[in-house]
Design a protein around this motif. Structure first.
Motif, PDB file in Angstrom:
ATOM      1  N   UNK A   1       0.789  -1.235   0.000  1.00 12.10           N
ATOM      2  CA  UNK A   1       0.000   0.000   0.000  1.00 12.10           C
ATOM      3  C   UNK A   1       0.820   1.283   0.000  1.00 12.10           C
ATOM      4  N   UNK A   2       2.083   1.233   0.378  1.00  9.89           N
ATOM      5  CA  UNK A   2       2.874   2.456   0.553  1.00  9.89           C
ATOM      6  C   UNK A   2       2.922   3.291  -0.731  1.00  9.89           C
ATOM      7  N   UNK A   3       3.313   2.665  -1.803  1.00 12.61           N
ATOM      8  CA  UNK A   3       3.418   3.373  -3.079  1.00 12.61           C
ATOM      9  C   UNK A   3       2.054   3.856  -3.589  1.00 12.61           C
ATOM     10  N   UNK A   4       0.997   3.024  -3.596  1.00 16.35           N
ATOM     11  CA  UNK A   4      -0.300   3.491  -4.082  1.00 16.35           C
ATOM     12  C   UNK A   4      -0.896   4.639  -3.275  1.00 16.35           C
ATOM     13  N   UNK A   5      -0.814   4.580  -1.950  1.00 20.91           N
ATOM     14  CA  UNK A   5      -1.423   5.636  -1.134  1.00 20.91           C
ATOM     15  C   UNK A   5      -0.672   6.948  -1.304  1.00 20.91           C
ATOM     16  N   UNK A   6       0.652   6.874  -1.376  1.00 18.94           N
ATOM     17  CA  UNK A   6       1.438   8.088  -1.638  1.00 18.94           C
ATOM     18  C   UNK A   6       1.093   8.658  -3.006  1.00 18.94           C
ATOM     19  N   UNK A   7       0.918   7.771  -3.995  1.00 18.89           N
ATOM     20  CA  UNK A   7       0.552   8.221  -5.341  1.00 18.89           C
ATOM     21  C   UNK A   7      -0.818   8.886  -5.335  1.00 18.89           C
ATOM     22  N   UNK A   8      -1.740   8.359  -4.551  1.00 15.72           N
ATOM     23  CA  UNK A   8      -3.077   8.960  -4.448  1.00 15.72           C
ATOM     24  C   UNK A   8      -2.991  10.401  -3.961  1.00 15.72           C
ATOM     25  N   UNK A   9      -2.206  10.627  -2.924  1.00  9.91           N
ATOM     26  CA  UNK A   9      -2.061  11.989  -2.386  1.00  9.91           C
ATOM     27  C   UNK A   9      -1.431  12.903  -3.429  1.00  9.91           C
ATOM     28  N   UNK A  10      -0.393  12.420  -4.101  1.00  7.63           N
ATOM     29  CA  UNK A  10       0.265  13.226  -5.123  1.00  7.63           C
ATOM     30  C   UNK A  10      -0.672  13.515  -6.296  1.00  7.63           C
ATOM     31  N   UNK A  11      -1.452  12.509  -6.681  1.00  2.00           N
ATOM     32  CA  UNK A  11      -2.387  12.655  -7.797  1.00  2.00           C
ATOM     33  C   UNK A  11      -3.480  13.667  -7.463  1.00  2.00           C
ATOM     34  N   UNK A  12      -4.044  13.552  -6.261  1.00  2.00           N
ATOM     35  CA  UNK A  12      -5.073  14.505  -5.827  1.00  2.00           C
ATOM     36  C   UNK A  12      -4.522  15.930  -5.825  1.00  2.00           C
ATOM     37  N   UNK A  13      -3.289  16.071  -5.366  1.00  2.00           N
ATOM     38  CA  UNK A  13      -2.690  17.406  -5.322  1.00  2.00           C
ATOM     39  C   UNK A  13      -2.439  17.932  -6.728  1.00  2.00           C
TER      40      UNK A  13
END
Length: 461
Positions: free
Chosen positions: A335-347
């Motif tokens: 989950x580490x990479x996907x959740x970080x990507x989600x935050x970056x994508x939303x931003x």
């Protein structure tokens, strides 16, 4: 006998008006919201705060020592081994200097977006009731989940998708399954709708065999007319109207769900960022990317689960009784990479400013090992007395930590935050006064926070 044309349109009009009223019921917030929508990453099994976000240097210094306590701690398995240092190195991250361990290297890269609560407390150290409290504020099933309350209180911005969507771990549902996303005593339309992988993300959404378009539309017209007459004769009964609205939504979802669940048109670089190119991260990556697409389409609340059923060998959750390093290392890699990507994508899409991201777990883990009293074991027991969750996005004080546990991370010692407080804060950020969002049931004006809860002002920007 079917109604004539005039009766049909009058009845259908009444049905449409009733459906609209149900969509809009309670949709006006109590105050200006910071967030329009929310997504919850729900870690099942109990994340060790001591190995992730709550840095305790004294625990390293006291590694291998006995717990200095006159009474035996109340823990789930009753075994109190020697104190154990974290299995991952902690470092200060970003401009904020927030402590994040090497367990989550990608989340460490977005530390400046996180608002970490290190003083969470739980009502139970047993998974199922603890998950119920996390989701509904009560230790028993039959109470509406947070997402159901948000659906009821704010309605949906999407006409063709549910307000509350659940994306379970591909390895199975969490303990309690649908009770975790139940609408409880709220109208049925507010229950969480499960989206799964594959060509049919929603169960029973499509017929078993193709139906000609003309036959389909004629059948729906006849059914709508009969339902409208039934509703009229029943005096516009709420429960009936809610069920009819659910069926109307299901019909619209047949068109919208395949489109929103199709990730093929997303840029290859973005899919790689979410980890869709890696078997370890692909499941969570797909669900995090789908969650962003659902939020874009107007879904109010999306819940993404990390961890399936408790127990099993190897475990498919964060329940690290036997070996924290093996268990958490494997789960974090998913989950580490996907959740970080989600935050970056939303931003990057300018959505983080009005989207609330929640990262939760039902309880933490003990600073001592689950082993004999003279052994430094490899696993940790359940700990309801102090643990960590975090928020990010709309209205949160980014790059900060709030509250603390004691020197070894056993119990919350500064600004304890119960689930009722957490829920009150989430509702507040979405424009809802938790004391005013109520539903009359069995003689009581029920609410998500029961008779408790205070907004945690220290985490607000």
């Amino acid at each position: 006998m079917l109604p004539n044309r005039r009766d049909f349109f009058c009845s259908a009009s009444a049905l449409g008006a009733t459906a609209a009223l149900h969509l809009l019921a309670g949709a006006k917030p109590h105050h200006a919201p910071k967030a329009k929508r929310a997504i919850q990453i729900s870690l099942v099994g109990g994340l060790s705060h001591l190995d992730s976000f709550d840095y305790k240097p004294d625990l390293t210094r006291l590694h291998g020592k006995a717990l200095a306590s006159d009474t035996k701690p109340d823990v789930f398995f009753g075994q109190v081994g020697l104190l154990r240092k974290p299995d991952w190195e902690f470092k200060r991250r970003g401009k904020s200097g927030l402590w994040v361990s090497e367990l989550f290297p990608h989340l460490a890269g977005v530390a400046d977006e996180l608002t970490v609560i290190n003083s969470m407390t739980a009502d139970s150290a047993n998974h199922t009731p603890a998950l119920f409290v996390l989701n509904s504020g009560f230790q028993f099933n039959g109470y509406p989940a947070l997402g159901a309350w948000l659906s009821y209180g704010l309605g949906s911005e999407a006409e063709d998708l549910p307000a509350f969507v659940v994306l379970p771990d591909g390895r199975g549902d969490a303990n309690g399954a649908a009770s975790n996303w139940s609408s409880g005593f709220l109208p049925a339309q507010h229950q969480g709708v499960i989206f799964r992988g594959g060509d049919a993300p929603v169960r029973d959404l499509f017929p078993e065999k193709p139906i000609p378009a003309g036959e389909e539309s004629a059948s729906r017209a006849a059914l709508d007319a009969l339902n409208a007459l039934h509703l009229q004769k029943s005096g516009n009964e709420d429960a009936l109207a809610a069920r009819m609205q659910s069926y109307a939504l299901a019909a619209k979802m047949q068109l919208e769900v395949p489109a929103v669940a199709d990730l093929s048109k997303e840029p290859a670089k973005l899919k790689a960022q979410y980890g869709l190119d890696d078997p370890k991260t692909a499941d969570c990556g797909r669900r995090c990317l789908l969650a962003r697409r659902l939020l874009e389409k107007g879904v109010r609340f999306v819940q993404v689960y990390s961890g399936g059923p408790i127990a099993g060998t190897p475990r498919t959750s964060w329940d690290a009784h036997e070996n924290v390093r093996e268990n958490h290392g494997a789960e974090a890699a998913r989950i580490d990479r996907p959740v970080a990507a989600l935050i970056q994508d939303l931003k990057q899409k300018d959505m983080l400013k009005d989207t609330l991201v929640l990262f939760t777990t039902e309880f933490g883990r003990t600073p001592f090992t689950q082993s004999a009293g003279n052994v430094v074991g490899t696993g940790r027991d359940h700990n309801k007395y102090g643990f960590t969750c975090w928020l990010a996005g709309a209205g949160c004080k980014a790059g900060t930590a709030f509250g603390s546990t004691d020197d070894i991370g056993w119990k919350a010692s500064e600004h304890p935050v119960a689930w009722h407080d957490f829920h009150a804060t989430v509702l507040h950020l979405l424009g809802i006064d938790h004391e005013k969002l109520t539903f009359y049931h069995n003689g009581i004006n029920r609410r998500l926070t029961n008779v408790h809860g205070e907004v945690v002002r220290g985490v607000l920007a």
